[in-house]
Design an enzyme around this catalytic site. Structure first.
Site, mmCIF file in Angstrom:
data_model
loop_
_atom_site.group_PDB
_atom_site.id
_atom_site.type_symbol
_atom_site.label_atom_id
_atom_site.label_comp_id
_atom_site.label_asym_id
_atom_site.label_seq_id
_atom_site.Cartn_x
_atom_site.Cartn_y
_atom_site.Cartn_z
ATOM 1 N N GLU A 125 2.947 -6.898 8.221
ATOM 2 C CA GLU A 125 3.256 -5.478 8.010
ATOM 3 C C GLU A 125 4.264 -5.275 6.872
ATOM 4 O O GLU A 125 4.748 -4.167 6.673
ATOM 5 C CB GLU A 125 3.788 -4.837 9.300
ATOM 6 N N ARG A 144 -3.266 -8.867 -20.685
ATOM 7 C CA ARG A 144 -4.118 -8.506 -21.830
ATOM 8 C C ARG A 144 -3.408 -7.588 -22.817
ATOM 9 O O ARG A 144 -3.901 -7.369 -23.924
ATOM 10 C CB ARG A 144 -5.463 -7.920 -21.367
ATOM 11 N N PRO A 151 0.822 -1.220 0.000
ATOM 12 C CA PRO A 151 0.000 0.000 0.000
ATOM 13 C C PRO A 151 0.857 1.272 0.000
ATOM 14 O O PRO A 151 0.356 2.345 -0.329
ATOM 15 C CB PRO A 151 -0.843 -0.122 1.269
HETATM 16 CL CL1 6GU Z 1 -0.346 -3.774 -3.402
HETATM 17 N N1 6GU Z 1 -1.053 -4.420 -0.935
HETATM 18 C C1 6GU Z 1 -1.791 -4.279 0.159
HETATM 19 N N2 6GU Z 1 -1.608 -5.076 1.203
HETATM 20 N N3 6GU Z 1 -2.745 -3.346 0.279
HETATM 21 C C2 6GU Z 1 -2.933 -2.565 -0.783
HETATM 22 C C3 6GU Z 1 -2.200 -2.671 -1.953
HETATM 23 C C4 6GU Z 1 -1.245 -3.628 -2.007
HETATM 24 N N4 6GU Z 1 -2.629 -1.744 -2.828
HETATM 25 C C5 6GU Z 1 -3.594 -1.091 -2.197
HETATM 26 N N5 6GU Z 1 -3.780 -1.567 -0.972
#
Ligand code: 6GU
Length: 277
Positions: free
Chosen positions: A119, A161, A92
């Site tokens: 984490e 794709r 994230p």
């Molecule tokens: Cl790539 N991983 C996680 N755990 N949460 C996310 C993400 C990725 N992209 C948005 N939220």
């Protein structure tokens, strides 16, 4: 293209056997290897995580399983003729995954994904492999997932794709809503098919008119309406040269105009509430 995914939930990647990606694998256009990270643990409990230095909540994925897994995946890939890998780290805190990045990744011969739980992965693992290959830390949106596996499915589908021969028709993605270099990145409007009436609902007359010019104009107006409603940021980002006279008429009806204070060819913004043109 070769894809490797190292995960503690290999079964989460089962969807890679289905639909477009599954077919690309069967046809030999995509060579996918899913690996269980726990194959590179050596204790009785197959431990992959530990408590964070400095304290705080949650657990951090340990260096050794990841380092051994990645060394092994790299050795296997090189031995079987793959080259110039890139590491894709779903997190994230990564850069936003966009169509532009999907196109960039689709041009690489070998992608290695490291979806993490907990984490995240000990930073030294990413820093170590960044000395050997390009590393893309990517986020698929502004929300938090429990792990990166779903993001791997998203990135893989967006990339697959775009591979030559995967989507029947090479034209098919030229006018994708987010195709890089598209004149204006607008969201696509509504689509209809038979029957011509369903539960008392008909089809917009123009689509039955056979008048290609009017149909194209109607579709463009629908795209402008949908984009101003759901993604005003995309209109603001557009080069105003992307809007023709008819676009400008539609945008004006929707409350959008070039910034009157701005330079001659300034971007469009939404007219403030209550101000008439
Ligand atoms: Cl790539 N991983 C996680 N755990 N949460 C996310 C993400 C990725 N992209 C948005 N939220």
């Amino acid at each position: 293209m070769r894809l490797d995914v190292v995960t503690i939930f290999p079964e989460y990647l089962e969807p890679l056997n289905v639909s477009l990606v599954g077919k690309a694998r069967v046809r030999g256009q995509l060579n996918v290897h899913v690996h269980d990270l726990r194959a590179w643990t050596y204790d009785r409990h197959n431990t992959v995580d530990d408590t964070p230095y400095g304290g705080g909540p949650g657990m951090v994925m340990k260096t050794d399983p990841w380092g051994d897994a990645l060394d092994s995946v790299l050795a296997d890939g090189y031995e079987t003729g793959s080259h110039t890998p890139v590491l894709v780290v779903p997190t994230p805190s990564g850069r936003p995954f966009t169509q532009e990045l999907a196109v960039e990744l689709s041009e690489r011969p070998w992608l290695i994904f490291t979806p993490a739980r907990y984490e995240g992965i000990d930073r030294r693992v990413i820093d170590e492999y960044a000395t050997r290959m390009p590393v893309y830390e990517v986020s698929i949106g502004d929300y938090v997932l429990a792990g990166g596996e779903a993001a791997v499915l998203v990135v893989t589908e967006a990339v697959a794709r775009l591979l030559p021969g995967v989507l029947g028709n090479a034209e098919s993605h030229r006018d994708d809503s987010f195709a890089p270099g598209a004149m204006a990145n607008l969201l696509e409007g509504p689509v209809y098919t038979k029957p011509p009436e369903w539960r008392g609902r008909g089809i917009p007359d123009v689509l039955l008119s056979g008048h290609h010019g009017k149909i194209a104009r109607w579709r463009r107006d629908q795209a402008l309406m949908r984009t101003t409603l759901h993604r005003p940021d995309l209109i603001e980002r557009c080069d105003p040269k992307a809007f023709d006279k008819k676009d400008r008429e539609m945008l004006s009806i929707l409350g959008w105009a070039p910034d009157p204070e701005g330079e001659p060819h300034s971007r469009f913004w939404r007219r403030p509430e209550g101000v008439e043109e």
